[in-house]
Design a protein around this motif. Structure first.
Motif, short mmCIF file in Angstrom:
data_model
loop_
_atom_site.label_atom_id
_atom_site.label_comp_id
_atom_site.label_asym_id
_atom_site.label_seq_id
_atom_site.Cartn_x
_atom_site.Cartn_y
_atom_site.Cartn_z
N LEU A 66 0.83 -1.21 0.00
CA LEU A 66 0.00 0.00 0.00
C LEU A 66 0.86 1.26 0.00
CD1 LEU A 66 -2.77 1.38 0.22
CD2 LEU A 66 -2.59 1.14 2.70
N PHE A 67 1.86 1.31 0.87
CA PHE A 67 2.76 2.47 0.91
C PHE A 67 3.59 2.57 -0.37
CE2 PHE A 67 2.22 2.32 5.63
CZ PHE A 67 1.80 3.63 5.78
N HIS A 68 3.95 1.42 -0.93
CA HIS A 68 4.69 1.43 -2.19
C HIS A 68 3.84 2.02 -3.30
CE1 HIS A 68 7.99 -0.96 -4.53
NE2 HIS A 68 8.05 0.33 -4.72
N SER A 69 2.55 1.66 -3.32
CA SER A 69 1.64 2.19 -4.32
C SER A 69 1.44 3.70 -4.15
CB SER A 69 0.29 1.47 -4.22
OG SER A 69 -0.66 2.05 -5.09
N ILE A 70 1.25 4.15 -2.91
CA ILE A 70 1.08 5.58 -2.66
C ILE A 70 2.35 6.35 -3.04
CG2 ILE A 70 0.70 7.29 -0.83
CD1 ILE A 70 -1.00 5.21 0.61
N ASN A 71 3.49 5.73 -2.80
CA ASN A 71 4.76 6.36 -3.16
C ASN A 71 4.83 6.62 -4.67
OD1 ASN A 71 6.97 7.34 -1.77
ND2 ASN A 71 8.26 5.61 -2.30
N TYR A 72 4.44 5.62 -5.45
CA TYR A 72 4.46 5.78 -6.90
C TYR A 72 3.42 6.79 -7.36
CZ TYR A 72 7.84 2.27 -8.38
OH TYR A 72 9.00 1.60 -8.63
N GLY A 79 6.32 14.30 -9.16
CA GLY A 79 7.69 14.16 -9.58
C GLY A 79 8.64 13.73 -8.49
N HIS A 80 8.17 13.64 -7.25
CA HIS A 80 9.03 13.23 -6.13
C HIS A 80 8.14 12.59 -5.06
CE1 HIS A 80 7.57 16.58 -3.62
NE2 HIS A 80 7.62 17.30 -4.74
N PRO A 81 8.69 11.69 -4.25
CA PRO A 81 7.88 11.06 -3.19
C PRO A 81 7.73 11.97 -1.98
CG PRO A 81 10.10 10.19 -3.14
CD PRO A 81 10.05 11.12 -4.33
N ILE A 82 6.72 11.69 -1.17
CA ILE A 82 6.55 12.36 0.11
C ILE A 82 7.47 11.68 1.12
CG2 ILE A 82 4.91 13.03 1.89
CD1 ILE A 82 4.41 14.34 -0.81
N GLU A 83 8.30 12.46 1.81
CA GLU A 83 9.33 11.87 2.66
C GLU A 83 8.74 10.98 3.75
OE1 GLU A 83 11.93 14.81 4.18
OE2 GLU A 83 12.70 15.43 2.22
N GLY A 84 7.68 11.44 4.41
CA GLY A 84 7.09 10.64 5.48
C GLY A 84 6.57 9.30 4.98
N LEU A 85 5.89 9.32 3.83
CA LEU A 85 5.38 8.07 3.26
C LEU A 85 6.51 7.17 2.79
CD1 LEU A 85 2.34 9.47 1.24
CD2 LEU A 85 2.28 8.22 3.40
N ALA A 86 7.58 7.77 2.27
CA ALA A 86 8.73 6.98 1.84
C ALA A 86 9.37 6.27 3.03
CB ALA A 86 9.75 7.86 1.14
N VAL A 87 9.47 6.97 4.17
CA VAL A 87 10.04 6.36 5.37
C VAL A 87 9.16 5.21 5.85
CG1 VAL A 87 10.60 6.75 7.80
CG2 VAL A 87 11.28 8.42 6.08
N MET A 88 7.84 5.40 5.82
CA MET A 88 6.92 4.33 6.22
C MET A 88 7.05 3.13 5.28
SD MET A 88 5.44 5.17 8.95
CE MET A 88 4.28 3.81 8.96
N HIS A 89 7.29 3.40 4.01
CA HIS A 89 7.50 2.30 3.06
C HIS A 89 8.77 1.54 3.40
CE1 HIS A 89 8.06 -0.07 -0.45
NE2 HIS A 89 9.02 0.69 -0.94
N TYR A 90 9.84 2.24 3.76
CA TYR A 90 11.09 1.58 4.13
C TYR A 90 10.90 0.72 5.38
CZ TYR A 90 13.22 4.98 0.94
OH TYR A 90 13.55 5.72 -0.16
N ILE A 91 10.17 1.25 6.37
CA ILE A 91 9.97 0.51 7.63
C ILE A 91 9.15 -0.76 7.39
CG2 ILE A 91 8.88 0.61 9.90
CD1 ILE A 91 9.59 3.59 9.98
N THR A 92 8.04 -0.61 6.67
CA THR A 92 7.19 -1.78 6.41
C THR A 92 7.90 -2.78 5.50
OG1 THR A 92 6.12 -0.55 4.60
CG2 THR A 92 5.03 -0.55 6.76
#
Length: 300
Positions: A66-72, A79-92
């Motif tokens: 889900l976070f990977h999809s939101i990141n894309y 043109g760039h990811p949201i930093e908070g969501l990117a961090v959540m994607h890394y954690i999950t």
């Protein structure tokens, strides 16, 4: 100022379908997790800790996708990811990877099903796999970098090798369990039960091999073979193979009475019944002797 942008967003032709792909696969893993929890609730007496760990893995995988999809989505629109969501994607992603390899190794070692203590060799496997999985978070960080970077391919190949080492390490507990059952089937007299468990472990070993082969070898060959606009088929194969592996593992190790893992050996039950009969008969004989002795003393 020249600004390059695809008509549909900032993503390349190969990455445009990934937002929908990851969203759909996230829904599939969520549905699989909910169904698995319902199975556990229907069979509470045959549920072990490893079953709940398998449920946690399915939900963690769903959240990670889900976070990977939101990141894309944000990369495509802004043109760039949201930093908070990117961090959540890394954690999950880290939790999903660690849970995946730990669960596979625990099932392969028979933990919680047939034993509650891991051997020293199995503990060493976990000591290798868990730190390597923490390092594996760097893989998705490398994926977000420019491919033209000087060290991009070097680090990508190193991290891919680390992932292969983890895949090879988790096979050892399964092999050890198979050897243990092969040795036990000819010595303890419980041939039928051990052969059923041995067959189950062999199937699981083949499943793990196929999962690693499809997600690490076939997927990469597909990525190299298909045109650039069909590169998303690589992720489809990886996620589809992972979902199939989860479903088959749940089917093989579901909490059911006819599961070889959960069956009590019939020989043990018969031995217990015979011991109980012998104990009762011995107690009755002793009691009758005491009564005869007491009756003889009264006559005297």
């Amino acid at each position: 100022m020249i600004r390059e942008k695809n008509p549909e967003g900032f993503l390349s032709a190969a990455e445009i379908p990934l937002f929908k792909l990851y969203m759909v696969m996230s829904a599939f893993f969520l549905a699989a997790g909910i169904f698995w929890v319902s199975v556990l609730c229907k069979n509470p007496y045959n549920v072990f800790k490893i079953h709940w760990l398998m449920a946690a893995l399915a939900f963690t995988k769903s959240v990670s996708l889900l976070f990977h999809s939101i990141n894309y989505y944000f990369i495509n629109s802004q043109g760039h990811p949201i930093e908070g969501l990117a961090v959540m994607h890394y954690i999950t992603h880290l939790l999903k990877g660690a849970l995946l390899f730990i669960t596979i190794a625990l099932i392969g070692s028979g933990w919680a099903f047939v034993k509650y203590v891991l051997s020293d060799k199995e503990k060493k496997i976990f000591g290798i796999v868990i730190p390597l999985q923490i390092m594996n978070v760097a893989y998705i960080v490398i994926e977000s970098r420019e491919e033209g970077a000087s060290d991009y391919m070097l680090w990508k190949e190193i991290l891919f090798l680390v992932d292969l080492i983890c895949c090879g390490a988790i096979l050892f507990p399964v092999v050890w369990s198979i050897r243990h059952l092969q040795d036990a089937s000819g010595t303890d007299g419980k041939v039928a039960v051990n052969l059923a468990k041995l067959k189950l472990f062999r199937h699981y070993y083949i499943m793990v091999i196929c999962y690693v082969y499809f997600t690490r070898v076939i997927a990469i060959l597909l990525q190299v073979a298909v045109p650039f606009q069909w590169q998303w088929l690589y992720q489809l194969l990886v996620e589809g193979s992972t979902l199939a592996f989860f479903v088959l593992t749940g089917y093989k190790f579901q909490p059911a009475g006819d599961n070889p893992y959960l069956q009590l050996p019939q020989e043990d039950e018969e031995d217990m019944q015979m011991e109980q009969i012998m104990t009762d008969s011995g107690f009755r004989e002793g009691l009758s002797k005491v009564n005869k002795t007491a009756g003889g003393r009264e006559l005297l």
